[in-house]
Design a protein around this motif. Structure first.
Motif, PDB file in Angstrom:
ATOM      1  N   VAL A 334       0.865  -1.173   0.000  1.00  0.00           N
ATOM      2  CA  VAL A 334       0.000   0.000   0.000  1.00  0.00           C
ATOM      3  C   VAL A 334       0.906   1.229   0.000  1.00  0.00           C
ATOM      4  CG1 VAL A 334      -1.790   1.264   1.231  1.00  0.00           C
ATOM      5  CG2 VAL A 334      -1.804  -1.236   1.251  1.00  0.00           C
ATOM      6  N   HIS A 335       0.959   1.926  -1.110  1.00  0.00           N
ATOM      7  CA  HIS A 335       1.850   3.072  -1.209  1.00  0.00           C
ATOM      8  C   HIS A 335       1.367   4.000  -2.320  1.00  0.00           C
ATOM      9  CE1 HIS A 335       3.905  -0.181  -3.728  1.00  0.00           C
ATOM     10  NE2 HIS A 335       3.381   0.660  -4.611  1.00  0.00           N
ATOM     11  N   ASN A 336       2.022   5.139  -2.418  1.00  0.00           N
ATOM     12  CA  ASN A 336       1.763   6.102  -3.471  1.00  0.00           C
ATOM     13  C   ASN A 336       2.450   5.594  -4.746  1.00  0.00           C
ATOM     14  OD1 ASN A 336       2.052   8.320  -5.272  1.00  0.00           O
ATOM     15  ND2 ASN A 336       1.920   9.778  -3.599  1.00  0.00           N
ATOM     16  N   ASP A 337       1.659   5.118  -5.699  1.00  0.00           N
ATOM     17  CA  ASP A 337       2.222   4.515  -6.909  1.00  0.00           C
ATOM     18  C   ASP A 337       3.116   5.484  -7.673  1.00  0.00           C
ATOM     19  OD1 ASP A 337       0.932   2.173  -6.366  1.00  0.00           O
ATOM     20  OD2 ASP A 337      -0.748   2.528  -7.710  1.00  0.00           O
ATOM     21  N   ARG A 338       2.714   6.735  -7.738  1.00  0.00           N
ATOM     22  CA  ARG A 338       3.503   7.723  -8.483  1.00  0.00           C
ATOM     23  C   ARG A 338       4.857   7.943  -7.821  1.00  0.00           C
ATOM     24  NH1 ARG A 338       0.432  10.831 -12.095  1.00  0.00           N
ATOM     25  NH2 ARG A 338      -1.812  10.404 -12.029  1.00  0.00           N
ATOM     26  N   LEU A 339       4.860   8.007  -6.490  1.00  0.00           N
ATOM     27  CA  LEU A 339       6.108   8.267  -5.776  1.00  0.00           C
ATOM     28  C   LEU A 339       7.042   7.066  -5.852  1.00  0.00           C
ATOM     29  CD1 LEU A 339       7.868  10.053  -4.042  1.00  0.00           C
ATOM     30  CD2 LEU A 339       6.557   9.331  -2.023  1.00  0.00           C
ATOM     31  N   ILE A 340       6.518   5.867  -5.627  1.00  0.00           N
ATOM     32  CA  ILE A 340       7.385   4.685  -5.659  1.00  0.00           C
ATOM     33  C   ILE A 340       7.930   4.468  -7.058  1.00  0.00           C
ATOM     34  CG2 ILE A 340       5.717   2.865  -6.193  1.00  0.00           C
ATOM     35  CD1 ILE A 340       8.350   2.713  -3.413  1.00  0.00           C
ATOM     36  N   ASP A 341       7.166   4.814  -8.089  1.00  0.00           N
ATOM     37  CA  ASP A 341       7.646   4.713  -9.461  1.00  0.00           C
ATOM     38  C   ASP A 341       8.824   5.656  -9.680  1.00  0.00           C
ATOM     39  OD1 ASP A 341       7.037   3.950 -12.476  1.00  0.00           O
ATOM     40  OD2 ASP A 341       7.247   6.134 -12.418  1.00  0.00           O
ATOM     41  N   ALA A 342       8.701   6.886  -9.192  1.00  0.00           N
ATOM     42  CA  ALA A 342       9.775   7.869  -9.360  1.00  0.00           C
ATOM     43  C   ALA A 342      11.023   7.466  -8.576  1.00  0.00           C
ATOM     44  CB  ALA A 342       9.292   9.250  -8.907  1.00  0.00           C
ATOM     45  N   LEU A 343      10.848   6.954  -7.363  1.00  0.00           N
ATOM     46  CA  LEU A 343      11.990   6.622  -6.506  1.00  0.00           C
ATOM     47  C   LEU A 343      12.742   5.401  -7.009  1.00  0.00           C
ATOM     48  CD1 LEU A 343      10.398   7.278  -3.009  1.00  0.00           C
ATOM     49  CD2 LEU A 343      12.046   8.721  -4.223  1.00  0.00           C
ATOM     50  N   THR A 344      12.034   4.398  -7.509  1.00  0.00           N
ATOM     51  CA  THR A 344      12.737   3.227  -8.043  1.00  0.00           C
ATOM     52  C   THR A 344      13.451   3.576  -9.352  1.00  0.00           C
ATOM     53  OG1 THR A 344      10.641   2.494  -9.040  1.00  0.00           O
ATOM     54  CG2 THR A 344      11.271   1.500  -6.945  1.00  0.00           C
ATOM     55  N   THR A 345      12.856   4.475 -10.132  1.00  0.00           N
ATOM     56  CA  THR A 345      13.536   4.949 -11.347  1.00  0.00           C
ATOM     57  C   THR A 345      14.796   5.712 -10.977  1.00  0.00           C
ATOM     58  OG1 THR A 345      11.417   5.125 -12.507  1.00  0.00           O
ATOM     59  CG2 THR A 345      13.286   6.292 -13.467  1.00  0.00           C
ATOM     60  N   GLN A 346      14.712   6.540  -9.934  1.00  0.00           N
ATOM     61  CA  GLN A 346      15.893   7.254  -9.458  1.00  0.00           C
ATOM     62  C   GLN A 346      16.980   6.276  -9.022  1.00  0.00           C
ATOM     63  OE1 GLN A 346      15.579   9.145  -5.669  1.00  0.00           O
ATOM     64  NE2 GLN A 346      17.644  10.008  -5.753  1.00  0.00           N
ATOM     65  N   ALA A 347      16.581   5.257  -8.260  1.00  0.00           N
ATOM     66  CA  ALA A 347      17.556   4.282  -7.761  1.00  0.00           C
ATOM     67  C   ALA A 347      18.270   3.592  -8.915  1.00  0.00           C
ATOM     68  CB  ALA A 347      16.860   3.265  -6.865  1.00  0.00           C
ATOM     69  N   PHE A 348      17.526   3.217  -9.944  1.00  0.00           N
ATOM     70  CA  PHE A 348      18.127   2.543 -11.098  1.00  0.00           C
ATOM     71  C   PHE A 348      19.103   3.482 -11.810  1.00  0.00           C
ATOM     72  CE2 PHE A 348      18.135   1.010 -15.512  1.00  0.00           C
ATOM     73  CZ  PHE A 348      18.518  -0.311 -15.307  1.00  0.00           C
ATOM     74  N   SER A 349      18.705   4.741 -11.974  1.00  0.00           N
ATOM     75  CA  SER A 349      19.586   5.716 -12.637  1.00  0.00           C
ATOM     76  C   SER A 349      20.822   6.008 -11.792  1.00  0.00           C
ATOM     77  CB  SER A 349      18.821   7.018 -12.896  1.00  0.00           C
ATOM     78  OG  SER A 349      17.719   6.805 -13.749  1.00  0.00           O
ATOM     79  N   ALA A 350      20.654   6.002 -10.464  1.00  0.00           N
ATOM     80  CA  ALA A 350      21.777   6.314  -9.566  1.00  0.00           C
ATOM     81  C   ALA A 350      22.891   5.282  -9.678  1.00  0.00           C
ATOM     82  CB  ALA A 350      21.278   6.389  -8.118  1.00  0.00           C
TER      83      ALA A 350
END
Length: 411
Positions: A334-350
């Motif tokens: 249960v989470h904010n889908d938009r936020l978790i999408d952005a954060l996992t994309t950031q992690a992959f790019s990092a």
């Protein structure tokens, strides 16, 4: 001697009305009403609360539970000085089950549940953030931009399925179905017969307009694929599919245009926010992704008491379930889908831009952690780093962010 007066309000909202109930600290109902949406309804709510508060208006505290955290109604409640608590619908449903077993549900009953939930569990509910107008503007454009991208993905999948049913050669010829050159060529030749007649000159012209490289080689490969032998459909069925594909191509063309336009709006609004430079200093965050992170976290300086609170809201931190001697850590579903999408994309790019992030990820993988769980752990770590930077007003520093990995890991 009693403390200040506290009123607890449950607000069950619908498109055109609000059912509200007001109760005191003992759970006694003081008032209930159905209010119209808009200015008239807000005025009536103020009047109801004003009659109950009386001369203690400066000392009274009004807590309102509502199953949303946005919109002009919520904004008006916050502006009026009420403490507005955003209640997750799942929380409300479970609380309703605790109060009764019949399964009965009504708008007035939901207002009662929300009021009682605020009365007994306000310390566990999240206050609606007092975000700045600039943050709200970023949220508006960042969300619609991402929504358009999701819509493009859905329409591209529909196009892929349609082509697979009657024109599989197109799937072999074109890698990016939503690309400008693909859309142009499919619109020009939506049937296998028409596509087989496309000349190298026509294909090359579309590729050049899309600014492709190695045009000659790609044009030859596309023509070869389009002219290859493939299973097909009867002519009348093919024509029907072609008509449906033309409609999908038109929608995708418009979506591409609007996504590009909205990206400019996202970058423009984000660049004006005071926290933009700090967010952009984080590894893996550019203007668009950074805008999404800002939009979903908000910029209320008092919203997250600690890095852990921000991680919990993000949904990157695990939840622990313990029973007896058994204890397991699970991902939050249960989470904010938009936020978790952005954060996992950031992690992959990092992984490409931060040696520390790469070393942290590799260490999780070496312990036997799968790719997605390791990426989620990295995202969780990056949320903590972002929280520290925003709290202290400092830019990201690689050595400070990953001190436990040692100098070799980030050299």
């Amino acid at each position: 001697m009693g403390g200040p007066l506290r009123l607890f309000v449950g607000d069950d909202w619908a498109q055109d009305h609000h059912d509200v109930e007001v109760m005191d600290g003992s759970g006694r109902r003081l008032a209930k009403a159905r209010l119209p949406a808009g200015v008239a309804g807000m005025g009536r709510l103020h009047a109801i609360i004003g009659d109950l508060v009386g001369d203690d208006v400066d000392e009274a505290e009004v807590l309102i539970g509502i199953e949303t955290d946005r919109g002009p109604w919520v904004g008006a409640l916050v502006a009026a000085g009420y403490t507005v608590l955003a209640v997750n619908p799942l929380q409300a449903a479970r609380f309703r089950d605790r109060l009764g077993v019949s399964g009965a549900k009504s708008d007035a009953g939901d207002a009662h549940v929300l009021a009682d939930m605020v009365r007994t569990h306000s310390h566990e509910l999240r206050s609606v953030a007092g975000d700045s107008a600039r943050a709200e503007a970023v949220k508006v454009v960042a969300r619609i931009h991402k929504t358009m991208i999701w819509e493009r993905t859905r329409h591209t999948q529909r196009l892929r399925h349609a082509l697979g049913d009657y024109f599989p050669a197109a799937l072999a010829a074109f890698d990016d179905l939503d690309a400008a050159d693909t859309l142009e060529l499919l619109a020009k030749a939506p049937t296998p017969t028409q596509a087989a007649r496309l000349t190298i000159a026509q294909i090359s012209a579309a590729l050049k307009r899309a600014r492709r490289r190695n045009v000659a080689d790609k044009a030859a490969a596309i023509q070869t694929a389009l002219r290859s032998d493939q299973l097909g459909q009867p002519e009348v069925v093919t024509d029907a599919y072609a008509a449906s594909v033309q409609a999908l191509l038109a929608v995708l063309t418009v979506l591409n245009t609007q996504i590009k336009t909205l990206q400019g709006q996202v970058e423009a609004h984000f660049s004006k926010h005071p926290a933009a430079e700090i967010i952009l200093s984080q590894p893996g965050l550019g203007p668009v992704l950074g805008a999404r992170v800002l939009a979903e976290f908000g910029d209320d300086p008092d919203r997250y008491a600690s890095a852990k609170a921000r991680k919990n809201y993000a949904g990157t931190s695990p939840i622990t379930r313990a029973s007896g001697k058994k204890k397991v850590a699970l991902a939050r579903f249960v989470h904010n889908d938009r936020l978790i999408d952005a954060l996992t994309t950031q992690a992959f790019s990092a992984l490409l831009w931060s040696p520390g992030a790469r070393a942290y990820y590799d260490r999780q993988r070496a312990r036997g952690v799968g790719h997605n769980p390791a990426l989620r752990q990295l995202a969780n770590r990056l949320v903590g780093i972002l929280h520290g930077c925003l709290k202290t007003g400092t830019h990201y520093n690689e050595a400070t962010a990953w001190p436990h990995l040692g100098e070799k890991a980030i050299a």
